[in-house]
Write a protein that holds these residues in place. Structure first.
Motif, short mmCIF file in Angstrom:
data_model
loop_
_atom_site.label_atom_id
_atom_site.label_comp_id
_atom_site.label_asym_id
_atom_site.label_seq_id
_atom_site.Cartn_x
_atom_site.Cartn_y
_atom_site.Cartn_z
N VAL A 39 -38.72 53.94 10.77
CA VAL A 39 -38.20 53.30 9.56
C VAL A 39 -36.68 53.26 9.67
O VAL A 39 -36.04 54.30 9.90
CB VAL A 39 -38.62 54.09 8.31
CG1 VAL A 39 -38.01 53.46 7.05
CG2 VAL A 39 -40.14 54.15 8.19
N PHE A 40 -36.10 52.07 9.52
CA PHE A 40 -34.65 51.89 9.66
C PHE A 40 -34.02 51.66 8.28
O PHE A 40 -34.42 50.75 7.55
CB PHE A 40 -34.33 50.70 10.55
CG PHE A 40 -34.80 50.85 11.97
CD1 PHE A 40 -34.00 51.46 12.93
CD2 PHE A 40 -36.04 50.38 12.35
CE1 PHE A 40 -34.43 51.59 14.24
CE2 PHE A 40 -36.49 50.51 13.66
CZ PHE A 40 -35.68 51.11 14.60
N THR A 41 -33.04 52.49 7.95
CA THR A 41 -32.28 52.27 6.73
C THR A 41 -31.03 51.45 7.04
O THR A 41 -30.53 51.46 8.16
CB THR A 41 -31.86 53.60 6.09
OG1 THR A 41 -30.99 54.30 6.99
CG2 THR A 41 -33.07 54.45 5.76
N GLY A 42 -30.53 50.74 6.04
CA GLY A 42 -29.34 49.93 6.20
C GLY A 42 -28.10 50.64 5.72
O GLY A 42 -28.15 51.44 4.78
N GLY A 43 -26.98 50.34 6.35
CA GLY A 43 -25.70 50.92 5.96
C GLY A 43 -25.29 52.07 6.84
O GLY A 43 -26.13 52.87 7.27
N CYS A 44 -24.01 52.16 7.14
CA CYS A 44 -23.48 53.26 7.95
C CYS A 44 -22.02 53.46 7.59
O CYS A 44 -21.30 52.50 7.27
CB CYS A 44 -23.62 52.98 9.44
SG CYS A 44 -23.14 54.39 10.49
N ASN A 45 -21.57 54.72 7.63
CA ASN A 45 -20.18 55.04 7.34
C ASN A 45 -19.28 54.90 8.55
O ASN A 45 -18.06 55.02 8.43
CB ASN A 45 -20.07 56.47 6.80
CG ASN A 45 -20.58 57.49 7.80
OD1 ASN A 45 -21.69 57.37 8.32
ND2 ASN A 45 -19.79 58.52 8.06
N LEU A 46 -19.85 54.63 9.72
CA LEU A 46 -19.07 54.49 10.95
C LEU A 46 -19.07 53.03 11.42
O LEU A 46 -19.90 52.23 10.98
CB LEU A 46 -19.64 55.39 12.05
CG LEU A 46 -19.76 56.88 11.70
CD1 LEU A 46 -20.29 57.66 12.90
CD2 LEU A 46 -18.42 57.45 11.23
N ARG A 47 -18.15 52.73 12.33
CA ARG A 47 -18.04 51.38 12.89
C ARG A 47 -17.89 51.47 14.41
O ARG A 47 -16.99 50.87 15.00
CB ARG A 47 -16.85 50.65 12.28
CG ARG A 47 -17.04 50.26 10.81
CD ARG A 47 -18.18 49.25 10.64
NE ARG A 47 -18.34 48.83 9.26
CZ ARG A 47 -19.11 49.44 8.37
NH1 ARG A 47 -19.77 50.53 8.72
NH2 ARG A 47 -19.22 48.97 7.15
N CYS A 48 -18.78 52.19 15.04
CA CYS A 48 -18.73 52.32 16.50
C CYS A 48 -18.84 50.93 17.13
O CYS A 48 -19.83 50.22 16.89
CB CYS A 48 -19.87 53.20 16.99
SG CYS A 48 -19.98 54.81 16.15
N PRO A 49 -17.87 50.51 17.94
CA PRO A 49 -17.91 49.16 18.49
C PRO A 49 -19.15 48.89 19.33
O PRO A 49 -19.61 47.75 19.43
CB PRO A 49 -16.64 49.09 19.35
CG PRO A 49 -15.74 50.13 18.77
CD PRO A 49 -16.65 51.24 18.30
N PHE A 50 -19.71 49.95 19.95
CA PHE A 50 -20.85 49.79 20.85
C PHE A 50 -22.18 49.89 20.13
O PHE A 50 -23.24 49.82 20.76
CB PHE A 50 -20.79 50.85 21.96
CG PHE A 50 -20.56 52.24 21.43
CD1 PHE A 50 -21.61 53.05 21.07
CD2 PHE A 50 -19.26 52.74 21.31
CE1 PHE A 50 -21.40 54.33 20.59
CE2 PHE A 50 -19.04 54.02 20.82
CZ PHE A 50 -20.11 54.81 20.46
N CYS A 51 -22.18 50.06 18.80
CA CYS A 51 -23.43 50.15 18.05
C CYS A 51 -24.25 48.89 18.25
O CYS A 51 -23.74 47.77 18.08
CB CYS A 51 -23.14 50.36 16.57
SG CYS A 51 -24.63 50.38 15.54
N HIS A 52 -25.53 49.04 18.58
CA HIS A 52 -26.38 47.89 18.87
C HIS A 52 -27.15 47.40 17.65
O HIS A 52 -27.96 46.49 17.74
CB HIS A 52 -27.38 48.23 19.99
CG HIS A 52 -28.38 49.27 19.59
ND1 HIS A 52 -28.09 50.61 19.60
CD2 HIS A 52 -29.66 49.17 19.17
CE1 HIS A 52 -29.16 51.29 19.21
NE2 HIS A 52 -30.11 50.44 18.92
N ASN A 53 -26.90 48.01 16.47
CA ASN A 53 -27.62 47.65 15.25
C ASN A 53 -26.68 47.03 14.22
O ASN A 53 -26.73 47.36 13.04
CB ASN A 53 -28.30 48.87 14.64
CG ASN A 53 -29.69 49.09 15.19
OD1 ASN A 53 -30.30 48.17 15.72
ND2 ASN A 53 -30.19 50.30 15.07
N ALA A 54 -25.85 46.10 14.64
CA ALA A 54 -24.89 45.48 13.72
C ALA A 54 -25.54 44.92 12.45
O ALA A 54 -24.96 45.03 11.37
CB ALA A 54 -24.10 44.39 14.43
N PRO A 55 -26.74 44.32 12.52
CA PRO A 55 -27.34 43.83 11.28
C PRO A 55 -27.57 44.92 10.24
O PRO A 55 -27.62 44.63 9.04
CB PRO A 55 -28.67 43.23 11.75
CG PRO A 55 -28.43 42.83 13.16
CD PRO A 55 -27.51 43.90 13.70
#
Length: 249
Positions: A41-57
């Motif tokens: 189960v995937f929740t939306g929203g994150c407090n970080l902005r890692c450039p390499f994060c593959h879950n931008a949506p």
């Protein structure tokens, strides 16, 4: 790079919006939960902005992400009782959501084991779940050695103290856990991995995950390492952990 206070200031003031924002459901995950067949189960929203994060949506384009009601997910899980062993709660960052505990109690009531994926930035929420016995396994992302955290997570002035507290919580919890780092050529060196090893020495498991461009990154210009380079990093870390392995090669 965002300022730490810019993104987080208003998050928990919008309790209803963030109570449990479910933006994805993987109905069968065979490797996400060690030793178990699981749904993720995937929740939306994150407090970080890692450039390499593959879950931008799930991080920067929430308006474009799918949305599932909690009851839709629970109905699916009821139909999978006896077929699946566990549920992985991932993100985004699940511990942003005030409703995590209530949701996981319902998952537990259905007989499923629970694994949490977290960035470690919310130790109070993590402590609450651990104390209530709602977690069977925790995978915590370690973004880099402490001195390079602000650059790596894309948050200027990032305070690593909560992450350190989450590390201590897991070490004392009695719950099975792992630390893991996504290896990105632009952010990690052999010296960084050695510093991570010294920081987390004694943890039961540490995994290096090679960066893979999903096409949905938060940033740009990121690259992975060769299998030989990753294995060399793993060899440097062997003295610090019970188990060290490489994923994604």
């Amino acid at each position: 790079m965002i300022e730490a206070h810019d993104f987080t200031a208003g998050i928990r003031h919008h309790e209803e919006e963030w109570r449990m924002r479910i933006c994805g459901l993987q109905k069968l995950a065979m490797v996400d939960f060690p030793g178990k067949l699981a749904a993720t189960v995937f929740t939306g929203g994150c407090n970080l902005r890692c450039p390499f994060c593959h879950n931008a949506p799930l991080v920067t384009h929430l308006e474009e992400a799918e949305h599932f009601s909690e009851e839709e997910v629970l109905d699916f899980l009821r139909r999978r009782q006896g077929l699946l062993d566990g549920v992985v709660l991932s993100g985004g960052e699940p511990l942003l959501h005030d409703g995590v505990g209530a949701f996981l109690r319902k998952v537990r009531d259905l007989g499923f084991a629970v694994k949490l994926d977290t960035n470690g930035c919310f130790p109070d929420a993590l402590a609450s779940l651990l104390e209530e016995g709602l977690l069977d396994y925790v995978a915590m992302d370690i973004k880099n050695q402490p001195e390079k955290y602000p650059l790596t997570v894309g948050v200027s002035g990032f305070d690593i103290a909560p992450v350190r507290e989450s590390v201590h919580l897991l070490a004392r919890s009695g719950v099975d856990y792992e630390f893991r780092t996504t290896a990105v050529r632009e952010f990690h060196t052999a010296e960084d991995f050695l510093a991570i090893g010294r920081w987390l020495e004694g943890a039961p498991r540490y995994f290096i995950q090679n960066f893979v461009d999903s096409g949905n990154l938060v940033g740009t210009g990121c690259h992975g390492f060769s299998p030989q380079e990753l294995q060399a990093f793993a060899a440097l870390l062997q003295p610090f952990f019970n188990t060290v392995d490489v994923r994604g090669i």
